[in-house]
Motif scaffolding. Sequence first.
Motif, PDB file in Angstrom:
ATOM      1  N   ALA A 189       0.691  -1.685   0.152  1.00 15.41           N
ATOM      2  CA  ALA A 189      -0.017  -0.523   0.441  1.00 15.41           C
ATOM      3  C   ALA A 189       0.727   1.516   0.227  1.00 15.41           C
ATOM      4  N   ARG A 243       1.588   4.098   0.448  1.00 18.13           N
ATOM      5  CA  ARG A 243       0.978   5.816   0.808  1.00 18.13           C
ATOM      6  C   ARG A 243       2.473   6.447   2.143  1.00 18.13           C
ATOM      7  N   LEU A 274       2.336   7.193   5.460  1.00 19.35           N
ATOM      8  CA  LEU A 274       1.930   7.403   6.764  1.00 19.35           C
ATOM      9  C   LEU A 274       1.333   7.318   7.390  1.00 19.35           C
ATOM     10  N   ASP A 318      -0.987   8.968   6.007  1.00 17.23           N
ATOM     11  CA  ASP A 318      -2.465   8.531   4.702  1.00 17.23           C
ATOM     12  C   ASP A 318      -2.867   7.369   5.003  1.00 17.23           C
ATOM     13  N   THR A 319      -2.326   6.395   5.780  1.00 16.11           N
ATOM     14  CA  THR A 319      -2.781   5.547   5.229  1.00 16.11           C
ATOM     15  C   THR A 319      -3.970   5.112   6.868  1.00 16.11           C
ATOM     16  N   SER A 320      -4.084   3.905   6.642  1.00 20.97           N
ATOM     17  CA  SER A 320      -5.683   2.837   7.501  1.00 20.97           C
ATOM     18  C   SER A 320      -5.110   2.066   8.381  1.00 20.97           C
ATOM     19  N   ASP A 338      -5.013  -0.409   5.695  1.00 22.00           N
ATOM     20  CA  ASP A 338      -3.561  -1.025   5.090  1.00 22.00           C
ATOM     21  C   ASP A 338      -3.206  -2.058   5.917  1.00 22.00           C
ATOM     22  N   PHE A 339      -2.624  -1.327   7.285  1.00 21.16           N
ATOM     23  CA  PHE A 339      -1.269  -2.032   7.804  1.00 21.16           C
ATOM     24  C   PHE A 339      -2.097  -3.243   8.088  1.00 21.16           C
ATOM     25  N   LEU A 369       4.754   0.763   5.571  1.00 22.87           N
ATOM     26  CA  LEU A 369       3.903  -0.795   5.524  1.00 22.87           C
ATOM     27  C   LEU A 369       4.651  -1.807   5.260  1.00 22.87           C
TER      28      LEU A 369
END
Length: 259
Positions: free
Chosen positions: A96, A98, A100, A102-104, A107-108, A155
């Motif tokens: 993913a 993006r 950090l 902007d991640t969810s 995503d993680f 990630l």
Amino acid sequence: MNIKDLYDLSGRKAVVVGAGSGLGAAAASGLADFGAFVVAADLNSDGAEETVRRITESGGKAVAASLDVTDTAAVDACAAEHADAEILVVTPGYNARRRLLDTSDDDFDTVIDVNLKGTYRLMRAFGGFMAERGKGSIITFASFRAVVVEPGQGLYAAAKAGVVQLTKTMATELGSKGVRVNAILPGAFETPLTTQIKSDPEWWGAYEQKSALKRWAQPHEIAGAIVFLAGDAASFVTGSQQLVDGGWLAADGRFEPTL
């Protein structure tokens, strides 16, 4: 002793997970070329079948299997069905890209589940059978991103760094049982996983210039490292991190002075 014979994989079963495309497909073909019977496993059944078709048309032996590395029961069942496998190659990856912030959580969870926990499930399931039989080679796929990162790769980098540590740990735990465990760290390879980078000419070109070889790698260029680590040629190699990065990590920075 004939050193050439140390690369002969005839009579050995190799399970290659992620064999439906990219580096997994190249690994499966390379092992088959050196005589291994290959189980090409992938969530993408059509991709696995296509890999098998190419192998058999070239005179090799292979069968396809559908496998979701995020499903523990499915992984355990695959390992039980192929308990006689002497070689396991774990290639599935998910990124993913993006920053950090902007991640969810989703995503993680997905990046960790596919890259890190998926590898853990496979190593645990197949490693147990290999230890019982007293021999085996497990080859995990980390990444040069386990060592160096760039914005947007956090990630993925964390997951792949975890793969390296799991690999080292299992190497130390199973070495006395005759099982070798090594990690391959690919660099910039042109695969479906790097399609996003290829769509941006500036990004693609920057990667091309960063490696010592000044180019991207093609999937077949991973096969030599796989064949080496799989067989007796690497009989005293375990717990290692094999870079296949075109000299990316050998270069100091992105500037090449005129001297």
